[in-house]
Design a protein around this motif. Sequence first.
Motif, PDB file in Angstrom:
ATOM      1  N   VAL A  28      -5.460  30.270  28.697  1.00  6.54           N
ATOM      2  CA  VAL A  28      -4.605  30.131  27.505  1.00  6.54           C
ATOM      3  C   VAL A  28      -3.541  31.215  27.544  1.00  6.54           C
ATOM      4  N   LEU A  29      -2.297  30.814  27.350  1.00  4.88           N
ATOM      5  CA  LEU A  29      -1.193  31.778  27.278  1.00  4.88           C
ATOM      6  C   LEU A  29      -0.913  32.126  25.829  1.00  4.88           C
ATOM      7  N   TRP A  30      -0.664  33.413  25.569  1.00  3.86           N
ATOM      8  CA  TRP A  30      -0.174  33.812  24.250  1.00  3.86           C
ATOM      9  C   TRP A  30       1.310  34.138  24.378  1.00  3.86           C
ATOM     10  N   GLY A  31       2.110  33.608  23.437  1.00  2.08           N
ATOM     11  CA  GLY A  31       3.532  33.943  23.414  1.00  2.08           C
ATOM     12  C   GLY A  31       3.989  34.240  21.999  1.00  2.08           C
ATOM     13  N   ARG A  32       5.100  35.005  21.910  1.00  2.00           N
ATOM     14  CA  ARG A  32       5.633  35.374  20.583  1.00  2.00           C
ATOM     15  C   ARG A  32       6.410  34.235  19.970  1.00  2.00           C
ATOM     16  N   ARG A  33       7.140  33.511  20.809  1.00  2.00           N
ATOM     17  CA  ARG A  33       8.105  32.554  20.258  1.00  2.00           C
ATOM     18  C   ARG A  33       7.510  31.153  20.206  1.00  2.00           C
ATOM     19  N   PRO A  34       7.418  30.556  18.977  1.00  2.78           N
ATOM     20  CA  PRO A  34       6.781  29.250  18.830  1.00  2.78           C
ATOM     21  C   PRO A  34       7.412  28.167  19.697  1.00  2.78           C
ATOM     22  N   GLU A  35       8.735  28.237  19.911  1.00  3.72           N
ATOM     23  CA  GLU A  35       9.378  27.163  20.684  1.00  3.72           C
ATOM     24  C   GLU A  35       8.967  27.223  22.158  1.00  3.72           C
ATOM     25  N   VAL A  37       6.036  28.526  23.228  1.00  3.21           N
ATOM     26  CA  VAL A  37       4.619  28.136  23.224  1.00  3.21           C
ATOM     27  C   VAL A  37       4.499  26.611  23.128  1.00  3.21           C
ATOM     28  N   GLU A  38       5.313  26.017  22.285  1.00  4.99           N
ATOM     29  CA  GLU A  38       5.255  24.555  22.131  1.00  4.99           C
ATOM     30  C   GLU A  38       5.660  23.846  23.421  1.00  4.99           C
ATOM     31  N   ALA A  39       6.694  24.373  24.077  1.00  2.46           N
ATOM     32  CA  ALA A  39       7.144  23.755  25.338  1.00  2.46           C
ATOM     33  C   ALA A  39       6.039  23.818  26.392  1.00  2.46           C
ATOM     34  N   ILE A  40       5.329  24.953  26.428  1.00  3.75           N
ATOM     35  CA  ILE A  40       4.255  25.100  27.433  1.00  3.75           C
ATOM     36  C   ILE A  40       3.078  24.181  27.078  1.00  3.75           C
ATOM     37  N   ASP A  41       2.693  24.214  25.813  1.00  2.89           N
ATOM     38  CA  ASP A  41       1.480  23.506  25.376  1.00  2.89           C
ATOM     39  C   ASP A  41       1.665  21.983  25.359  1.00  2.89           C
ATOM     40  N   ARG A  42       2.842  21.539  24.895  1.00  4.66           N
ATOM     41  CA  ARG A  42       3.039  20.083  24.714  1.00  4.66           C
ATOM     42  C   ARG A  42       3.759  19.440  25.888  1.00  4.66           C
ATOM     43  N   ARG A  43       4.801  20.127  26.395  1.00  6.41           N
ATOM     44  CA  ARG A  43       5.622  19.481  27.440  1.00  6.41           C
ATOM     45  C   ARG A  43       5.323  20.028  28.837  1.00  6.41           C
ATOM     46  N   PRO A  51      12.596  27.355  34.701  1.00  4.79           N
ATOM     47  CA  PRO A  51      13.205  26.036  34.563  1.00  4.79           C
ATOM     48  C   PRO A  51      12.872  25.138  35.750  1.00  4.79           C
ATOM     49  N   GLY A  52      12.515  23.886  35.433  1.00  7.88           N
ATOM     50  CA  GLY A  52      12.254  22.908  36.491  1.00  7.88           C
ATOM     51  C   GLY A  52      10.847  22.981  37.067  1.00  7.88           C
ATOM     52  N   VAL A  53      10.020  23.900  36.558  1.00  5.55           N
ATOM     53  CA  VAL A  53       8.656  24.030  37.097  1.00  5.55           C
ATOM     54  C   VAL A  53       7.692  23.276  36.185  1.00  5.55           C
ATOM     55  N   LEU A  59      -3.269  24.001  31.217  1.00  8.75           N
ATOM     56  CA  LEU A  59      -2.813  25.310  30.715  1.00  8.75           C
ATOM     57  C   LEU A  59      -2.364  25.168  29.264  1.00  8.75           C
ATOM     58  N   ARG A  60      -3.053  25.880  28.362  1.00  7.08           N
ATOM     59  CA  ARG A  60      -2.739  25.796  26.941  1.00  7.08           C
ATOM     60  C   ARG A  60      -1.928  27.018  26.518  1.00  7.08           C
ATOM     61  N   ALA A  61      -1.293  26.947  25.350  1.00 10.67           N
ATOM     62  CA  ALA A  61      -0.538  28.103  24.850  1.00 10.67           C
ATOM     63  C   ALA A  61      -0.654  28.176  23.337  1.00 10.67           C
TER      64      ALA A  61
END
Length: 336
Positions: A28-35, A37-43, A51-53, A59-61
């Motif tokens: 699980v990754l912790w990040g400060r910025r919700p956007e 975290v959302e990109a990692i967790d959902r997309r 970029p592009g990876v 992998l959750r966030a």
Amino acid sequence: MTKAAVFGTGSWGTTFAMILAGAGGKTVLWGRRPEVVEAIDRRHENPDYLPGVRLPETLRATTDPAEALDGADFVVLAVPSQTLRGNLTGWKPYLPPEAVLVSLMKGIELGTTKRMSEVICEVAEVPKERVAVVSGPNLVGEIVRGQPAATVVACADRRAMERLQEACHLPPWFRPYTNPDVVGVELGGAVKNVIALAVGVSAGMGLGDNVSAMLMTRGLAEISRLGEALGADPHTFAGLAGMGDLIATCTSPLSRNRTFGENLGRGMTLAEVVAATKQTAEGVKSCESVLELARKHDVEMPITEVVVAVVHDGLTPAEAGNLLMSRTLKPERYGV
Ligand SMILES: NC(=O)c1ccc[n+]([C@@H]2O[C@H](COP(=O)([O-])OP(=O)(O)OC[C@H]3O[C@@H](n4cnc5c(N)ncnc54)[C@H](O)[C@@H]3O)[C@@H](O)[C@H]2O)c1
Ligand SMILES: O=P(O)(O)OC[C@H](O)CO
């Protein structure tokens, strides 16, 4: 199955999390910025840093430190070195009592001159056996393209070190070695950034490979002298976390530290270079704490001295070169 919580959704935190998840651990990754975290967790992407990876779907966030830390065997820290103390103070109440805290960071704290593992022990109030370090020639720009890399896992506790080595072993992509010399592994990672700034400056000035080789070799002598004064094993500096990382960082256009120096050497002002640097170039701040550490231990570090003077005190790259070349003559090895 082991669980890892990785703090920091920057380039290395995200990439190391990919390695841990790919090796089969719950991650699980912790990040400060919700956007982010959302990109990692959902997309399953991190467009800001990688970029592009495509990230693994496993992998959750989260932005919630308590959620990230719940049941974690490894707590992996990948934030800038100078913010670690403040960050970890906030996460401390949720740290699992048995977890091993792992530093991916390559800096020395300003003001205290502490290595990151020392900051972790102090803030988390854990013995050094609970703290591990991962350091080596690990340029993210290559690793995320699927290119192989090796690293070094260091810890005072052999069992913890081997568990972490297992957890981040992902053949044929990522190969970790162990080394019980935490001091040497950490110093190699932090000080090579300072030397990479110097090599970058010389490259930006249009100087050639003889100068790069001189700075890298004499830089390794500086790293080894400091290491010896701090009780490191001298052999560590001939290994991946010493010479290996020094070569990768000083020679690669992917290095943020080398690129920072190169821009200074080309004549950009410090403010212009800072504005052009989007990610963490640890040597820019750590050069000052490395120099302070060296002075505390009466260790001579002439390249580090001129890097501090160029980056922070307005010495020109040409003046820095003249200073280094005009020093009193010396044997190549002290005492020989
Ligand atoms: N990128 C590499 O190739 C690489 C490889 C090995 C080691 N490292 C080391 O790993 C560490 C992290 O580097 P990186 O490359 O991931 O850096 P980065 O700049 O890509 O990411 C830093 C992360 O820290 C976050 N951050 C910044 N300020 C913060 C604060 N005040 N509080 C909490 N989070 C904050 C950023 O949002 C980002 O997620 C550094 O010490 C670096 O030297 C990097
Ligand atoms: O991009 P840099 O200069 O921070 O270097 C990254 C890694 O430390 C290389 O091992």
